[in-house]
Design an enzyme around this catalytic site. Structure first.
Site, short mmCIF file in Angstrom:
data_model
loop_
_atom_site.label_atom_id
_atom_site.label_comp_id
_atom_site.label_asym_id
_atom_site.label_seq_id
_atom_site.Cartn_x
_atom_site.Cartn_y
_atom_site.Cartn_z
N ASN A 1 0.81 -1.22 0.00
CA ASN A 1 0.00 0.00 0.00
C ASN A 1 0.84 1.27 0.00
O ASN A 1 0.45 2.28 -0.59
CB ASN A 1 -1.00 -0.01 1.16
CG ASN A 1 -0.34 -0.06 2.51
OD1 ASN A 1 0.69 -0.71 2.69
ND2 ASN A 1 -0.92 0.61 3.49
N GLU B 1 3.80 -3.69 12.46
CA GLU B 1 2.80 -2.63 12.23
C GLU B 1 1.70 -3.29 11.44
O GLU B 1 1.89 -3.66 10.29
CB GLU B 1 3.44 -1.45 11.50
CG GLU B 1 2.63 -0.16 11.63
CD GLU B 1 1.61 -0.02 10.51
OE1 GLU B 1 0.44 -0.37 10.76
OE2 GLU B 1 1.98 0.42 9.43
N CYS C 1 -3.58 1.91 6.66
CA CYS C 1 -3.89 1.39 7.99
C CYS C 1 -4.41 2.48 8.92
O CYS C 1 -5.12 2.19 9.88
CB CYS C 1 -2.65 0.76 8.60
SG CYS C 1 -1.26 1.88 8.69
N GLU D 1 8.03 2.59 15.40
CA GLU D 1 8.94 2.96 14.34
C GLU D 1 9.04 4.48 14.29
O GLU D 1 8.24 5.19 14.89
CB GLU D 1 8.45 2.40 13.00
CG GLU D 1 8.38 0.89 12.98
CD GLU D 1 7.87 0.33 11.66
OE1 GLU D 1 8.70 -0.09 10.84
OE2 GLU D 1 6.64 0.32 11.46
#
Length: 463
Positions: free
Chosen positions: A141, A239, A273, A442
């Site tokens: 994505n 993630e 997301c 992150e």
């Protein structure tokens, strides 16, 4: 974070399709487990050379890598449009984000310091040392920036990186690896191995020479990787999925909230997301919000992603298109926009106004341009609805009341919240999720430390 689109094990190549036209863009060889093993051996040798360099020299080479990326930013962006269907403006931002991540990580190389801890009888200090070889498994994505989220700080901390891009979007990753060599980074320090998740991905996860895995993808696959890493006590950053709330209180600037709501879930055709796909509106402002939201949805420009005026492009694949369709009943009451007909994986912007709070479209990650609007009564009800999901990645709160903004921010179970905005990701601030949305963080000031071992050294000073 994403729904994996994998091809059967045993394939020798991947076809890369343009999602807007369904034309074949490229054919890319698929890495085997043996090729992963050979890449790890090469990476380990390159890592020893890299970590032996003076910190200033590593930083200088990473900055040079950033410059080379910037010089090729338009080429990278156009490649991203072709393989991922991203709008040109988004793709340009993504290439620029890779540059910025490399610059930011380079600034941390000479600041990656340990501590001196007061102890009796001597001096105690800590050293932060690189892990060795890091495996990064990136999604389709946002192929460029998310790959760089793991790659840039791992390299800056003195590690080698093997990147496995998604089967559908390997082209920008392959180009970045070539640019790294052009910039002067040691050969094999940053390698890209396209391949199937159940072949190349599994080989990376299970390889004893890979010290850490960074995975961005679905919660389902994340759990599988977690189990495999646990069996080897291997470090892991995840993630994963999201079902983020967009909470609009009656005291907010309703016009601004309604105007901002569409692109909060339509960016990248909803394949994000952090997409705010659950729009929660206080009941006293609900009707007015919908009046304003309808024309905002209808005005979104969906079409050719290479057109400068396009705001939303296609979905990544036919499989993803069919998945999104299954979430929207034919008789649903909805606010809808328009999408092109004919070739390409197109789905119109859609906001369901009659979905139940416990329905799949309101609780599961659709990963497409679909949102639901749900009313709430008061602050407590808003928090209850916001937290009524297994995910906890991002969210937005719209209110003029600073106290309420702080209270709700403390109560919503999510790793990244914005007040009166939909901003989720900045490379200089930490990013990650609660609950089923992942493990670890992150980006931000601590990104490099996540790719190091802490070694404690005690030096006796007693005679």
């Amino acid at each position: 974070m994403t729904t994996e689109i994998t091809e059967p094990a045993g394939i020798t190549e991947h076809l890369v399709l343009d999602p807007a036209t369904e034309e074949v863009v490229a054919t890319v060889p698929a890495a085997t487990a043996a090729e992963v093993d050979a890449a790890v051996v090469r990476a380990a040798a390159a890592q020893r050379t890299w970590s032996a360099l003076a910190p200033a020299d590593r930083a200088r080479l990473l900055r040079r890598f950033a410059v080379v990326v910037d010089e090729n930013r338009e080429e990278l962006a156009r490649l991203e449009v072709r393989e991922a269907g991203h709008t040109l403006s988004n793709a340009r931002w993504e290439a620029g984000n890779v540059r910025d991540l490399l610059d930011f990580a380079a600034g941390g190389v000479e600041r990656l310091s340990g501590r001196q801890i007061p102890v009796p009888g001597g001096i105690d200090l800590t050293l932060l040392e690189p892990l060795g070889v890091v495996g990064v498994i990136a999604p389709w994505n946002f192929p460029m920036p998310i790959a760089a989220w793991g790659t840039a700080p791992a390299l800056a901390a003195g590690n080698a990186v093997i990147l496995k891009p998604a089967e559908t979007t390997p082209l920008t990753a392959l180009r970045l690896a070539r640019l790294a060599v052009e910039a002067g980074l040691p050969e094999h320090l940053f390698q890209v191995l396209p391949g199937a998740g159940d072949v190349a991905g599994n080989a990376l996860v299970e390889h004893p020479g890979v010290a850490k895995i960074v995975f961005t993808g679905s919660t389902r696959v994340g759990k599988q990787i977690t189990a495999r890493c646990a069996a080897r006590v291997k470090r892991l950053t995840l993630e994963l999925g999201g079902k983020s709330p967009n909470i609009v209180f009656a005291d907010a600037d309703i016009e601004a909230a309604a105007a901002a709501a569409p692109m909060a879930f339509l960016d990248n055709a909803g394949q994000d997301c952090c997409a705010r796909t659950r729009i929660l509106v206080q009941r006293s402002a609900y009707d007015r919000f919908l009046e304003l939201l309808a024309p905002a949805i209808e005005s979104v420009v969906v079409g050719d992603p290479s057109d400068e005026n396009t705001q939303m492009g296609p979905l990544i694949s036919r499989a993803q298109l069919e998945r999104v369709r299954r979430y929207v009943p034919e008789d649903a009451t909805a606010l809808s926009g328009k999408a092109p007909e004919g070739p390409g994986f197109w789905f119109p912007p859609t906001v369901l106004t009659d979905a139940r709070p416990d329905s799949p479209v309101a609780t599961e990650e659709v990963f497409g341009p679909v949102a639901v609007v749900l009313p709430f009564e008061d602050e407590a009800d808003a928090v209850r609805l916001a937290n009524a999901t297994e995910y906890g990645l991002a969210g937005s709160i719209w209110t003029r009341d600073v106290g309420r903004a702080l209270r709700v921010s403390q109560s919503v179970q999510a790793g990244n919240l914005s007040v009166n905005s939909h901003s989720s990701v900045r490379y200089w601030t930490p990013f990650g999720g609660y609950k089923q949305s992942g493990l670890g963080r992150e980006l931000g000031p601590d990104a490099l430390a996540a790719f190091t071992e802490t070694k404690n050294v005690f030096i006796s000073t007693e005679a």
